[in-house]
Design a protein around this motif. Structure first.
Motif, PDB file in Angstrom:
ATOM      1  N   ALA A 103       0.813  -1.219   0.000  1.00  0.00           N
ATOM      2  CA  ALA A 103       0.000   0.000   0.000  1.00  0.00           C
ATOM      3  C   ALA A 103       0.849   1.273   0.000  1.00  0.00           C
ATOM      4  CB  ALA A 103      -0.911   0.001   1.232  1.00  0.00           C
ATOM      5  N   LEU A 104       2.141   1.150   0.086  1.00  0.00           N
ATOM      6  CA  LEU A 104       3.023   2.313   0.220  1.00  0.00           C
ATOM      7  C   LEU A 104       3.015   3.174  -1.044  1.00  0.00           C
ATOM      8  CD1 LEU A 104       5.174   3.518   2.223  1.00  0.00           C
ATOM      9  CD2 LEU A 104       6.896   2.288   0.871  1.00  0.00           C
ATOM     10  N   GLU A 105       3.027   4.485  -0.841  1.00  0.00           N
ATOM     11  CA  GLU A 105       3.121   5.428  -1.948  1.00  0.00           C
ATOM     12  C   GLU A 105       4.448   6.169  -1.886  1.00  0.00           C
ATOM     13  OE1 GLU A 105      -0.225   8.009  -1.946  1.00  0.00           O
ATOM     14  OE2 GLU A 105      -1.680   6.421  -2.401  1.00  0.00           O
ATOM     15  N   PHE A 106       4.870   6.704  -3.019  1.00  0.00           N
ATOM     16  CA  PHE A 106       6.130   7.445  -3.079  1.00  0.00           C
ATOM     17  C   PHE A 106       6.082   8.586  -2.054  1.00  0.00           C
ATOM     18  CE2 PHE A 106       9.256  10.346  -5.132  1.00  0.00           C
ATOM     19  CZ  PHE A 106      10.323   9.458  -5.181  1.00  0.00           C
ATOM     20  N   PRO A 107       7.147   8.748  -1.263  1.00  0.00           N
ATOM     21  CA  PRO A 107       7.081   9.653  -0.106  1.00  0.00           C
ATOM     22  C   PRO A 107       7.206  11.140  -0.427  1.00  0.00           C
ATOM     23  CG  PRO A 107       9.231   8.629  -0.212  1.00  0.00           C
ATOM     24  CD  PRO A 107       8.413   7.981  -1.297  1.00  0.00           C
ATOM     25  N   GLN A 163      14.070  10.651 -11.835  1.00  0.00           N
ATOM     26  CA  GLN A 163      13.833   9.808 -10.667  1.00  0.00           C
ATOM     27  C   GLN A 163      12.842   8.691 -10.969  1.00  0.00           C
ATOM     28  OE1 GLN A 163      12.372  11.944  -7.186  1.00  0.00           O
ATOM     29  NE2 GLN A 163      13.973  10.997  -5.944  1.00  0.00           N
ATOM     30  N   ARG A 164      11.785   9.007 -11.691  1.00  0.00           N
ATOM     31  CA  ARG A 164      10.800   7.977 -12.037  1.00  0.00           C
ATOM     32  C   ARG A 164      11.432   6.904 -12.924  1.00  0.00           C
ATOM     33  NH1 ARG A 164       5.237   7.505 -12.355  1.00  0.00           N
ATOM     34  NH2 ARG A 164       4.904   9.675 -11.704  1.00  0.00           N
ATOM     35  N   GLU A 165      12.243   7.338 -13.879  1.00  0.00           N
ATOM     36  CA  GLU A 165      12.886   6.379 -14.795  1.00  0.00           C
ATOM     37  C   GLU A 165      13.780   5.410 -14.022  1.00  0.00           C
ATOM     38  OE1 GLU A 165      15.720   6.350 -18.807  1.00  0.00           O
ATOM     39  OE2 GLU A 165      15.086   8.252 -17.888  1.00  0.00           O
ATOM     40  N   LEU A 166      14.530   5.954 -13.036  1.00  0.00           N
ATOM     41  CA  LEU A 166      15.389   5.093 -12.217  1.00  0.00           C
ATOM     42  C   LEU A 166      14.545   4.128 -11.396  1.00  0.00           C
ATOM     43  CD1 LEU A 166      18.056   4.193 -11.003  1.00  0.00           C
ATOM     44  CD2 LEU A 166      17.974   6.174  -9.472  1.00  0.00           C
ATOM     45  N   ILE A 191      11.521   2.964 -11.981  1.00  0.00           N
ATOM     46  CA  ILE A 191      10.893   1.946 -12.828  1.00  0.00           C
ATOM     47  C   ILE A 191      11.914   0.891 -13.243  1.00  0.00           C
ATOM     48  CG2 ILE A 191       9.850   1.555 -15.097  1.00  0.00           C
ATOM     49  CD1 ILE A 191       8.435   4.262 -14.782  1.00  0.00           C
ATOM     50  N   SER A 192      13.101   1.330 -13.649  1.00  0.00           N
ATOM     51  CA  SER A 192      14.142   0.377 -14.064  1.00  0.00           C
ATOM     52  C   SER A 192      14.566  -0.506 -12.890  1.00  0.00           C
ATOM     53  CB  SER A 192      15.349   1.130 -14.619  1.00  0.00           C
ATOM     54  OG  SER A 192      15.003   1.859 -15.781  1.00  0.00           O
ATOM     55  N   ALA A 193      14.665   0.100 -11.706  1.00  0.00           N
ATOM     56  CA  ALA A 193      15.045  -0.670 -10.522  1.00  0.00           C
ATOM     57  C   ALA A 193      13.974  -1.715 -10.202  1.00  0.00           C
ATOM     58  CB  ALA A 193      15.253   0.265  -9.340  1.00  0.00           C
ATOM     59  N   TYR A 194      12.716  -1.327 -10.267  1.00  0.00           N
ATOM     60  CA  TYR A 194      11.632  -2.270  -9.962  1.00  0.00           C
ATOM     61  C   TYR A 194      11.649  -3.447 -10.940  1.00  0.00           C
ATOM     62  CZ  TYR A 194       6.997  -4.281  -9.506  1.00  0.00           C
ATOM     63  OH  TYR A 194       5.967  -5.164  -9.342  1.00  0.00           O
ATOM     64  N   ARG A 195      11.796  -3.158 -12.219  1.00  0.00           N
ATOM     65  CA  ARG A 195      11.798  -4.235 -13.214  1.00  0.00           C
ATOM     66  C   ARG A 195      12.959  -5.202 -12.973  1.00  0.00           C
ATOM     67  NH1 ARG A 195      10.559  -0.404 -18.492  1.00  0.00           N
ATOM     68  NH2 ARG A 195       8.277  -0.298 -18.211  1.00  0.00           N
ATOM     69  N   VAL A 233      16.181   6.897  -2.321  1.00  0.00           N
ATOM     70  CA  VAL A 233      14.748   6.631  -2.349  1.00  0.00           C
ATOM     71  C   VAL A 233      14.312   6.063  -3.697  1.00  0.00           C
ATOM     72  CG1 VAL A 233      14.030   8.933  -3.154  1.00  0.00           C
ATOM     73  CG2 VAL A 233      12.509   7.588  -1.679  1.00  0.00           C
ATOM     74  N   SER A 234      15.021   6.400  -4.769  1.00  0.00           N
ATOM     75  CA  SER A 234      14.648   5.915  -6.111  1.00  0.00           C
ATOM     76  C   SER A 234      14.967   4.447  -6.301  1.00  0.00           C
ATOM     77  CB  SER A 234      15.362   6.736  -7.190  1.00  0.00           C
ATOM     78  OG  SER A 234      15.030   8.092  -7.087  1.00  0.00           O
ATOM     79  N   THR A 235      15.826   3.887  -5.484  1.00  0.00           N
ATOM     80  CA  THR A 235      16.123   2.452  -5.547  1.00  0.00           C
ATOM     81  C   THR A 235      15.461   1.702  -4.391  1.00  0.00           C
ATOM     82  OG1 THR A 235      18.220   2.907  -4.390  1.00  0.00           O
ATOM     83  CG2 THR A 235      18.291   2.702  -6.788  1.00  0.00           C
TER      84      THR A 235
END
Length: 821
Positions: free
Chosen positions: A197-201, A209-212, A214-218, A238-240
């Motif tokens: 349920a966590l959202e970006f802080p 930052q979003r691109e990093l 997304i790539s980290a999540y994948r 925070v982006s990773t």
């Protein structure tokens, strides 16, 4: 029953958690090696009688307390029941350097506990297919075979157990584990629910930052490796960490491991986790701190007893369950938090933190706890959990890893260790034998192997010896006699430990170095070189050093990466991409992500001053010109500035002249070997309302990993291109790259000097702009920065201004600061 409802557990895991009691026995590196244990097992297994089986596989499914448990293991030798009057027998082999009666009681009991659980599983497995439980009258013979490696003799101990006794023992162990496992599972479920349920802080993502994220999540969802160069200020932590936590919440991962090279990096992770906790995240973070900063004895909080044993290790495992219960689910297990519980229960805080490793969601620690073959944590190496590895400041990993897989012995250190062994005659003799072997090795070095990395040093000689990486038994291809002598020392030390005796405390660090040497001997590959050095040949105090140097740790790093489900390596300076990928050992197909700066280009002024020459031979004449440049930069807009130098000698030379010519400017200098208090005092001078000028070393503690926000730093001056100093080690790197047949990097000078220097430069420059409101300048004070080699490697957001002389620089600086007004 579904796979998820089955609890799979190895006998070793169960025994280690539920059956370990008594004292914390020193986990010394001097015990029998894995190879020695394997050879002893094979020797005894070959002697087994006909009909017996070696490496007998056990796996049983057992319902207990509402759970279905699958217990598995492998017995060293099984002797099946041959007649009605002789029950089956299981043998367990353990190697030692002493008589088994000299082993600590807790060690012997732990060995027997494992064998009893094996017996429980064996009798259950024997009933498979019948649907019936073992009969109460069923018996089993269990035999421990302690094999003394020194005497090359086996000491068997045989006992007979009935099923009820084995069942009661196993039930007690399983009940203890299940009670804990249920509490831990409840905590894990709350973590997954809150993570899902966590959202970006933050309200918005910064550019890139979003691109990093997304790539980290994948990468962490699908597995594999990712290299990301994310400029300073983009918010790499925070982006990773955020996408890693989301992957945890969606059950793609079981545990996160975040590595940092410096204390400041761990602080950022704590702050990020705290922000996420405030949003409802239930994640538990454990920070592992170095043992010398955590150990209660080393901090003066307790003292060894009359036997030289730390009282906090006495009865450690008897008090451990209560400590575990208190720490389970705590959001931030900082060293201070763990120490508070450890103090209350009189436990070793460092060992307590290690015991919590399997039961936390995020582990934050230094590189060496994953990559160093001596200190890496076994709990982070198992394949029982899907782990993500996040490596911050990854530009440091190549050099750090080379050091981890290198080792050195010195004559001076070994002689001092022998002197410190008064009252330990056997150990002293063994160390003196090593000194003689080292002397002989150096004396036998042929002149045609002498290695000349640079200007001749009349007081020093060096030799480069080819190493046979398959065997060191040939004296022509390795220091065989030195290695043999080192093994004998460790055998003496092992025997002392197993008899509950400790070697002198004074030689502890030296023994660790000796064990590293032997460990690296066992890991030698074609990326190792044997470097021998002798100083002051004709003097009675001559010094000799034997170094097994790793020139590339890429293969070792790749082996470590394979133990993780997903690996992300990130830093503000990872360029050029092919060089970085080769240094870090990532797979050739691993994606490389390069992100733009999140800040406006007019926030940073970059001024190239090619009229200065800071090369070594020109430094005497360059000092006055550099003093004049520093003064111009400072007076253009007084504030906090850092000047980075390639060496302490050059720093001191310029500092003396600057202080004499500009006494009114507040000057502070970094000193070699500064304590943590001195480092803190240096940083305290860089506050918003100060006007301090700091002189520091390029690539040092103040040049990376520290956030100077706002007016804490308005500019930095880079006196030179940051090349490492010429040494045998750097020349070996240069030669290896030049002769390695690499079509992409055939210039060894770039590999050994220019690329590492560039990383230092970019890291130092990255200290200036940290937020959207920062503004500052970077001065590149050296003609070499104008070389075509560097231009394509500079960050894309740098808008270089060439300044042919000091007057042009002052004008350009004035224009830059005026635009702010």
């Amino acid at each position: 029953m579904s796979e998820r409802q089955i609890l799979r557990l190895s006998v070793g895991e169960l025994v280690a958690f539920s059956c370990r009691t008594g004292d914390l026995i020193a986990d010394t590196p001097s015990g029998p090696t894995a190879l020695e244990g394997i050879r002893a097992h094979q020797k005894l297994q070959k002697k087994r009688p006909p009909g017996s089986e070696a490496e007998y596989r056990l796996e049983v499914e057992y319902p207990f307390l509402g759970e279905t448990i699958v217990l598995s293991g492998r017995v060293d030798i099984v002797h099946p029941q041959s007649d009605l009057h002789r029950p089956a027998q299981l043998d367990e082999i353990k190697t030692t350097y002493c008589h088994p009666e000299q082993l600590a009681d807790s060690v012997r009991e732990l060995h027997w506990a494992q064998l009893k659980i094996y017996g429980f599983c064996y009798l259950l497995q024997r009933q498979e297919g019948t649907g019936a439980a073992p009969d109460r009258a069923d018996c089993l013979r269990l035999q421990m075979q302690w094999y003394n490696l020194k005497q090359k003799k086996s000491h068997p101990e045989l006992r007979e157990f009935a099923w009820p006794e084995l069942e009661d023992f196993a039930h007690k162990a399983l009940r203890s584990y299940l009670e804990w496992h249920r509490a831990w599972q409840q905590q894990r479920n709350s973590v997954r629910t809150s993570a899902h349920a966590l959202e970006f802080p933050f309200p918005n993502f910064r550019p890139g930052q979003r691109e990093l994220a997304i790539s980290a999540y994948r990468c962490l969802r699908d597995g594999g490796e990712l290299v990301a160069e994310a400029p300073t200020g983009i918010g790499k932590t925070v982006s990773t960490l955020f996408p890693a936590i989301k992957a945890l919440g969606e059950n793609h991962l079981d545990q996160l491991v975040y590595l940092t090279a410096k204390n400041s990096g761990r602080q950022v992770v704590r702050e990020t986790a705290t922000r996420l906790h405030e949003q409802g995240l239930k994640l538990s973070l454990l920070e592992i701190q170095a043992k010398d900063k955590t150990c209660a004895c080393r901090l003066g909080l307790c003292s060894p007893d009359a036997d030289g044993i730390c009282p906090r290790t006495r009865g450690f495992f008897d008090r451990l369950p209560e400590a575990r219960q208190q720490l389970l689910g705590q959001p931030l297990l900082t060293p201070e938090k763990v120490a508070a519980v450890a103090d209350a229960l009189q436990l070793c805080p460092f060992e307590l933190s290690l015991q919590m490793l399997p039961w936390v969601d995020l582990v934050v620690c230094d590189f060496n706890y994953v990559f160093d073959p001596l200190v890496r944590l076994n709990s982070l190496q198992s394949d029982q959990q899907r782990r993500a590895l996040l490596v911050d400041e990854a530009h440091n990993l190549g050099d750090r890893a080379r050091g981890m897989y290198s080792a050195q012995l010195s004559r001076r250190g070994s002689r001092q260790a022998a002197k410190d062994c008064r009252g330990y005659p056997a150990l002293k003799r063994a160390i003196n034998a090593l000194v003689r072997a080292l002397d002989q090795w150096v004396d036998e070095r042929p002149r045609d192997e002498r290695f000349h990395p640079g200007p001749a040093d009349a007081a020093a000689e060096a030799w480069l010896t080819p190493m046979d990486t398959k065997t060191t038994s040939d004296a022509n291809h390795g220091p065989d006699a030195v290695i043999t002598a080192a093994h004998k020392i460790m055998a003496v030390v092992s025997q002392m430990w197993e008899q509950s005796q400790s070697p002198p405390e004074e030689i502890g660090e030296w023994l660790n170095g000796l064990y590293r040497f032997l460990t690296i001997v066992g890991l030698l590959n074609d990326q190792h070189r044997c470097l021998t050095r002798r100083e002051n040949r004709d003097a009675p105090w001559q010094e000799q050093q034997l170094k097994l140097m790793c020139i590339s740790a890429a293969d070792f790093l790749q082996q470590c990466f394979r133990q993780f489900h997903g690996v992300i390596l990130f830093s503000a300076t990872l360029r050029p991409a092919p060089y970085i990928q080769r240094q870090l050992g990532v797979a050739a197909e691993a994606p490389y992500l390069s992100l733009p700066s999140p800040f406006a280009s007019n926030q940073l002024g970059v001024f190239l001053c090619p009229y200065l020459d800071t090369r070594y031979r020109a430094r005497e004449s360059a000092a006055d010109a550099l003093v004049e440049l520093i003064a111009r930069v400072y007076h253009s807009r007084p504030g906090n500035y850092l000047v980075f130098f390639p060496s302490y000698r050059f720093l001191q030379q310029v500092a003396e002249r600057f202080a004499a010519q500009h006494p009114a400017i507040d000057l502070i200098q970094q000193t070699a070997g500064a304590s943590e208090q001195e480092r803190a005092a240096f940083l305290d001078r860089f506050s918003d309302n100060r006007r301090s000028l700091g002189f520091a070393i390029m690539g040092g503690i103040f040049g990376e990993g520290i956030d100077y926000v706002g007016e804490q730093l308005v500019g930095c001056i880079l006196a030179g291109v940051g090349l490492p100093q010429v040494s045998e080690e750097q020349e070996l790197l240069r030669q290896a790259a030049a002769t390695g047949g690499d079509k992409v990097f055939s210039n060894g000078f770039d590999i050994a000097y220019r690329y590492p220097g560039l990383t230092r430069v970019l890291q130092a420059a990255g200290r200036v702009i940290r937020t959207e409101t920062d503004r500052g300048v970077v001065i590149l004070a050296d003609a070499r920065f104008a070389d075509p080699f560097y231009r394509p490697l500079f960050p894309q957001h740098w808008q270089l201004q060439h300044c042919a002389n000091g007057e042009v620089l002052s004008t350009a600086l004035g224009n830059f600061w005026d635009t702010q007004k």
